[in-house]
Design a protein around this motif. Structure first.
Motif, PDB file in Angstrom:
ATOM      1  N   PRO A   1     -11.830 -77.250 104.515  1.00 38.54           N
ATOM      2  CA  PRO A   1     -11.150 -78.316 105.261  1.00 38.54           C
ATOM      3  C   PRO A   1      -9.883 -78.749 104.537  1.00 38.54           C
ATOM      4  O   PRO A   1      -9.814 -78.718 103.302  1.00 38.54           O
ATOM      5  N   LEU A   2      -8.885 -79.159 105.299  1.00 34.32           N
ATOM      6  CA  LEU A   2      -7.616 -79.551 104.706  1.00 34.32           C
ATOM      7  C   LEU A   2      -7.764 -80.871 103.944  1.00 34.32           C
ATOM      8  O   LEU A   2      -8.195 -81.876 104.495  1.00 34.32           O
ATOM      9  N   VAL A   3      -7.407 -80.838 102.655  1.00 36.84           N
ATOM     10  CA  VAL A   3      -7.317 -82.032 101.821  1.00 36.84           C
ATOM     11  C   VAL A   3      -6.059 -81.872 100.973  1.00 36.84           C
ATOM     12  O   VAL A   3      -5.982 -80.972 100.136  1.00 36.84           O
TER      13      VAL A   3
ATOM     14  N   THR B   1      -5.505 -74.896 104.029  1.00 40.63           N
ATOM     15  CA  THR B   1      -4.168 -74.299 104.079  1.00 40.63           C
ATOM     16  C   THR B   1      -3.295 -75.144 104.987  1.00 40.63           C
ATOM     17  O   THR B   1      -3.680 -75.451 106.117  1.00 40.63           O
ATOM     18  N   LEU B   2      -2.133 -75.517 104.496  1.00 43.12           N
ATOM     19  CA  LEU B   2      -1.188 -76.337 105.252  1.00 43.12           C
ATOM     20  C   LEU B   2      -0.113 -75.432 105.840  1.00 43.12           C
ATOM     21  O   LEU B   2       0.457 -74.596 105.137  1.00 43.12           O
ATOM     22  N   THR B   3       0.146 -75.580 107.137  1.00 37.45           N
ATOM     23  CA  THR B   3       1.150 -74.766 107.822  1.00 37.45           C
ATOM     24  C   THR B   3       2.175 -75.665 108.496  1.00 37.45           C
ATOM     25  O   THR B   3       1.899 -76.835 108.790  1.00 37.45           O
ATOM     26  N   PRO B   4       3.389 -75.138 108.769  1.00 33.65           N
ATOM     27  CA  PRO B   4       4.402 -75.942 109.457  1.00 33.65           C
ATOM     28  C   PRO B   4       3.929 -76.373 110.845  1.00 33.65           C
ATOM     29  O   PRO B   4       3.211 -75.632 111.533  1.00 33.65           O
ATOM     30  N   ASP B   5       4.310 -77.566 111.231  1.00 31.26           N
ATOM     31  CA  ASP B   5       4.006 -78.129 112.548  1.00 31.26           C
ATOM     32  C   ASP B   5       2.514 -78.350 112.778  1.00 31.26           C
ATOM     33  O   ASP B   5       2.082 -78.561 113.916  1.00 31.26           O
ATOM     34  N   ALA B   6       1.716 -78.306 111.711  1.00 33.81           N
ATOM     35  CA  ALA B   6       0.281 -78.535 111.861  1.00 33.81           C
ATOM     36  C   ALA B   6       0.014 -80.014 112.137  1.00 33.81           C
ATOM     37  O   ALA B   6       0.694 -80.899 111.608  1.00 33.81           O
ATOM     38  N   ALA B   7      -0.987 -80.279 112.972  1.00 31.62           N
ATOM     39  CA  ALA B   7      -1.420 -81.658 113.202  1.00 31.62           C
ATOM     40  C   ALA B   7      -2.196 -82.129 111.974  1.00 31.62           C
ATOM     41  O   ALA B   7      -3.108 -81.445 111.500  1.00 31.62           O
ATOM     42  N   VAL B   8      -1.820 -83.274 111.432  1.00 29.42           N
ATOM     43  CA  VAL B   8      -2.479 -83.800 110.236  1.00 29.42           C
ATOM     44  C   VAL B   8      -2.804 -85.268 110.449  1.00 29.42           C
ATOM     45  O   VAL B   8      -2.145 -85.971 111.224  1.00 29.42           O
TER      46      VAL B   8
ATOM     47  N   ARG C   1      -0.041 -99.830 107.799  1.00 32.76           N
ATOM     48  CA  ARG C   1      -0.753 -98.690 108.356  1.00 32.76           C
ATOM     49  C   ARG C   1      -1.766 -98.156 107.349  1.00 32.76           C
ATOM     50  O   ARG C   1      -1.483 -98.033 106.164  1.00 32.76           O
ATOM     51  N   VAL C   2      -2.951 -97.828 107.815  1.00 34.39           N
ATOM     52  CA  VAL C   2      -3.962 -97.211 106.969  1.00 34.39           C
ATOM     53  C   VAL C   2      -4.168 -95.757 107.362  1.00 34.39           C
ATOM     54  O   VAL C   2      -4.326 -94.892 106.515  1.00 34.39           O
ATOM     55  N   GLY C   3      -4.162 -95.427 108.643  1.00 41.01           N
ATOM     56  CA  GLY C   3      -4.352 -94.045 109.064  1.00 41.01           C
ATOM     57  C   GLY C   3      -3.733 -93.786 110.419  1.00 41.01           C
ATOM     58  O   GLY C   3      -3.804 -94.619 111.309  1.00 41.01           O
TER      59      GLY C   3
ATOM     60  N   THR D   1      -3.226 -89.386 101.823  1.00 36.86           N
ATOM     61  CA  THR D   1      -3.987 -88.151 101.979  1.00 36.86           C
ATOM     62  C   THR D   1      -3.671 -87.505 103.315  1.00 36.86           C
ATOM     63  O   THR D   1      -3.609 -88.178 104.344  1.00 36.86           O
ATOM     64  N   LEU D   2      -3.458 -86.186 103.291  1.00 37.41           N
ATOM     65  CA  LEU D   2      -3.304 -85.394 104.512  1.00 37.41           C
ATOM     66  C   LEU D   2      -4.587 -84.611 104.746  1.00 37.41           C
ATOM     67  O   LEU D   2      -5.086 -83.936 103.839  1.00 37.41           O
ATOM     68  N   SER D   3      -5.128 -84.720 105.950  1.00 36.66           N
ATOM     69  CA  SER D   3      -6.347 -83.987 106.303  1.00 36.66           C
ATOM     70  C   SER D   3      -6.269 -83.614 107.773  1.00 36.66           C
ATOM     71  O   SER D   3      -5.292 -83.921 108.463  1.00 36.66           O
ATOM     72  N   SER D   4      -7.316 -82.971 108.265  1.00 36.41           N
ATOM     73  CA  SER D   4      -7.344 -82.575 109.662  1.00 36.41           C
ATOM     74  C   SER D   4      -7.681 -83.777 110.543  1.00 36.41           C
ATOM     75  O   SER D   4      -8.558 -84.583 110.196  1.00 36.41           O
ATOM     76  N   PRO D   5      -7.022 -83.931 111.699  1.00 33.97           N
ATOM     77  CA  PRO D   5      -7.388 -85.028 112.613  1.00 33.97           C
ATOM     78  C   PRO D   5      -8.843 -84.947 113.065  1.00 33.97           C
ATOM     79  O   PRO D   5      -9.442 -85.975 113.401  1.00 33.97           O
ATOM     80  N   ASP D   6      -9.404 -83.730 113.064  1.00 32.08           N
ATOM     81  CA  ASP D   6     -10.807 -83.575 113.463  1.00 32.08           C
ATOM     82  C   ASP D   6     -11.767 -83.995 112.360  1.00 32.08           C
ATOM     83  O   ASP D   6     -12.946 -84.238 112.628  1.00 32.08           O
ATOM     84  N   ARG D   7     -11.286 -84.025 111.131  1.00 33.70           N
ATOM     85  CA  ARG D   7     -12.138 -84.418 110.014  1.00 33.70           C
ATOM     86  C   ARG D   7     -11.313 -85.248 109.028  1.00 33.70           C
ATOM     87  O   ARG D   7     -10.918 -84.770 107.978  1.00 33.70           O
ATOM     88  N   PRO D   8     -11.036 -86.510 109.347  1.00 35.49           N
ATOM     89  CA  PRO D   8     -10.215 -87.349 108.459  1.00 35.49           C
ATOM     90  C   PRO D   8     -10.916 -87.584 107.119  1.00 35.49           C
ATOM     91  O   PRO D   8     -12.112 -87.893 107.066  1.00 35.49           O
TER      92      PRO D   8
END
Length: 732
Positions: A329-331, A355-362, A381-383, A424-431
């Motif tokens: 998972p993205l962390v 793995t972080l890619t350009p234009d990825a939703a975070v 803002r918190v998230g 922190t940057l993570s996946s919107p599906d798994r904050p």
């Protein structure tokens, strides 16, 4: 100047990445060493000269060199198949926040120490800080070619300051003395390879990678004789710290040791945190630079060998089992942010997992750090969810695009407008959120006022963005003095912040002294009468009250006592008197400072059946308190802070004397680790507004302190007479 194609440093596996923070005081040669490594790797042209085919030379770029002095910067280089990210941290104490960000993004620290200055108190403090977080460490001693350099003496200083785990891994071969002194080679104690630098033409070329330059041969017998015992101690320490029992048995039996096996054990020993190799470098002459370039991938641990930071859900539930896995998972975490006039906000990001890619939703998750400003919504803002912009790697003052950043890597991410340092940057599906590193406490205040009405309209938002970029800054609007106060770590930190405020955010400000929030109280009991009687053609005002005022202890506030009998003040108007008293206390008396810590007893008064009202008795309460203040005697109160100062033992006496000279009371001392002591004292805040600067001067940069409001105490009259009112003008 012609441009040539330069391959962008990249890595596809965490095992092929090394993140190394260069740590050391200002003047130790960190930036020169980074430049020399880039030259040796063929990434930039030769420092100090613009040549045909040179792409970027940080040495020739004043803007980049100034940036390096106050910001965390990253320079990626390829060493064979390994990508090495060199995180150059500021050496000045004011920018310790950027230094800690560099340590968060790194997996090892390379301490850069000058062979001229040696180990100072500031370097000891930085070493202890790295040790506290379990950071693997190595040492590079620079400027070994200087006539006054003494490599052996500095190694001894390192061993005394940092412990027995410090061992030379390379030894310089020196001929001559004084102005005729020359470093003619370096000998690697693990590989037993000697690199001959007696022919300076081997050093003056640029590029070629770590395998270019002088070839390896047998070390001179005189050098093997003098440095032989160092090799034996080094080998024993490597085998012990790496816990390689097979190699230990072979060594004890006197068998030949394979240098490749020793090098593998060297990485394990460094990663374990108890062994610290020392290398000999002359960045300006190139001596030892290629050897260091070879050593970085071999000695420093890759990201998979480092503990994973603590991760939790936004609700605070721990998330165990994460690792440095590109498929996980993205962390990722924002190490620093900066505004770019062309692409907007650019964030330096360390990817821990995924793995972080350009234009990825975070999903961008902050830590809710308050800034003390109203209307600065972005700091509340918190998230929230965003799309990452283009990814790139730094290259001088430019950057080169990359297609992705795998776990363990560091990259620049554009177009994250709400990103703040520490997010922190993570996946919107798994904050997820990473526990933040420790930000330093800013302790040097200065007041800010807009230079013009146009600047005033933009000031709050600009300062909020400034704090978002640098969490070691803090801004607040003092509710008592109504000043906007910017807190920084020191004068250099403040100057850099004000420069960014003007040139990056377009806001000019005037600075002034911070007014300490004083208060007043009654020194002796007093009585007062409030008579509010007004009669006009229509409905009038009538309210009369008599009060007794007595002083109370610190922090008591207002104690209001009702002793009315016989209804001389109707029951519904007693709270009105109290409301008027409280309003007058907040406004203060003639000095304008708030009035505190008193008991007010309402014992008599008069009312009118028609003209008495809530407002009439509020005014009467105000007048009664003012009358009592005129009849009695008021005392000024000043805030007192609880201060804890940590310094080297050698500065303990001067620090205690200085605190006493500031009207402070030393309440105790404690012993800290590393030959340091903690002094605890109660000091008036009027005396420590610039203590962050003055302590640094007194302790030669080694002292740190914390402060916390304790209470208000009577202010000596001779001090009170020199102070302006609470709403005095700032000095520009």
């Amino acid at each position: 100047m012609a441009d040539r194609a330069v391959e962008v440093p990249r890595a596809e596996r965490p095992q092929d990445i090394r993140n190394i923070a260069l740590v050391g005081p200002t003047g130790s040669g960190k930036t020169s060493l980074v430049e020399a490594l880039l030259v040796a790797a063929g990434e930039i042209g030769r420092p100090g000269r613009v040549e045909e085919g040179t792409t970027v030379s940080d040495h020739d770029d004043v803007e980049v060199r100034q940036k390096r002095s106050v910001h965390l910067t990253v320079s990626p280089v390829m060493v064979g198949d390994v990508k090495v990210n060199l995180l150059d941290t500021p050496g000045y104490a004011d920018f310790i926040g950027a230094m800690r960000a560099g340590l968060r993004g790194a997996d090892a620290a390379l301490f850069v120490i000058s062979a001229l200055e040696g180990v100072d108190g500031r370097t000891r403090v930085l070493w202890e800080e790295c040790a506290a977080i379990g950071m693997p460490r190595a040492v590079a001693i620079t400027k070994i070619d200087h006539p006054r350099a003494d490599y052996d003496d500095v190694v001894a200083q390192c061993q005394e300051a940092f412990g027995s785990g410090v061992h030379p891994a390379y030894v310089p071969a020196v001929e001559g003395s004084g102005d005729d002194r020359r470093v003619v080679g370096v000998w690697g104690l693990v590989s037993e390879r000697y690199y001959d630098y007696s022919d300076r033409s081997d050093v003056s070329g640029r590029g070629g990678g770590p395998d270019a330059g002088p070839g390896a041969r047998q070390a001179p017998e005189w050098l093997r004789g003098t440095a032989g015992p160092l090799r034996e101690a080094l080998v024993e320490e490597v085998i012990t710290e790496s816990e390689d029992e097979a190699l230990m048995d072979r060594y004890m039996e006197g068998g030949e040791l394979d240098p490749d096996l020793l090098i593998a054990d060297l990485q394990k020993a460094v990663a374990a945190g108890g062994f610290h190799p020392v290398l000999a470098i002359s960045p300006t002459k190139g001596v030892g630079v290629r050897e260091l370039l070879r050593e970085l991938p071999l000695s420093c641990p890759d990201p998979t060998l480092r503990p994973f930071p603590s991760v939790a859900t936004p609700e605070g539930r721990p998330v165990p089992g994460l690792s440095c896995d590109p498929d996980g998972p993205l962390v990722a975490e924002v190490l620093s942010t900066a505004g770019d006039p062309y692409v907007g906000r650019v964030s330096l990001v360390r990817v821990f997992s995924g793995t972080l890619t350009p234009d990825a939703a975070v999903h961008l998750h902050g830590h809710g750090v308050p800034c003390g400003l109203t209307g600065a919504g972005e700091l509340d803002r918190v998230g929230n969810d965003e799309h990452a912009g283009a990814l790139s790697v730094p290259f001088g003052r430019d950057s080169r695009p990359v297609g992705r950043a795998v776990a363990g890597d560091v990259c620049l991410v554009a177009k994250l407008p709400d990103a703040r340092t520490g997010d922190t940057l993570s996946s919107p599906d798994r904050p997820l959120r990473v526990s933040p590193w420790r930000f330093p406490q800013p302790l040097l205040p200065v007041s800010l006022t807009a230079a013009s009405s146009a600047d005033e309209d933009k000031l709050s938002q600009a300062v909020a963005r400034l704090v978002a970029e640098d969490p070691s800054l803090r801004v607040e609007v003092n509710p008592e003095t109504h000043q906007m106060v910017l807190w920084s770590l020191g004068e250099a930190h403040l100057d850099a912040a004000l420069d960014r405020l003007e040139h990056r955010h377009g806001v000019r400000v005037r600075t002034g002294e911070v007014r300490v929030p004083l208060r007043e109280t009654f020194a002796v009991p007093a009585q007062g009468m409030g008579r509010n009687v007004k009669q006009s053609g229509g409905h009038g005002e009538f309210g009369v009250c008599r009060i007794r005022v007595e002083p109370l202890g610190s922090g008591a506030g207002l104690e209001f006592v009702d002793e009315i009998v016989g209804g001389v003040v109707p029951r519904q108007f007693v709270p009105s008197v109290e409301k008027g008293v409280r309003a007058q206390m907040a406004d203060g008396m003639d000095s304008g400072y708030p009035l505190v810590d008193i008991r007010v007893t309402l014992y008599d008064g008069k009312a009118h059946s028609v003209d008495s009202s809530d407002m009439a008795f509020q005014k009467a309460g105000r007048l009664a308190l003012r009358d009592a203040a005129a009849a009695g005697r008021l005392a000024m109160l000043e805030p007192v802070a609880e201060v804890a100062v940590e310094v080297d033992d050698s500065y303990l006496g001067p620090v205690m004397s200085d605190l006493s000279a500031r009207r402070g009371r030393v309440v105790g001392t404690e012993t800290a680790s590393g030959g340091r002591a903690v002094v605890r004292a109660e000091v008036p805040e009027l005396e420590i507004t610039r203590y962050a600067v003055e302590l640094r001067s007194l302790s030669h940069g080694t002292g740190v302190f914390t402060r916390e409001y304790l209470r208000h105490e009577p202010l000596p009259p001779q001090v009170a007479s020199r102070l302006p009112g609470p709403r005095g003008d700032d000095r520009a």
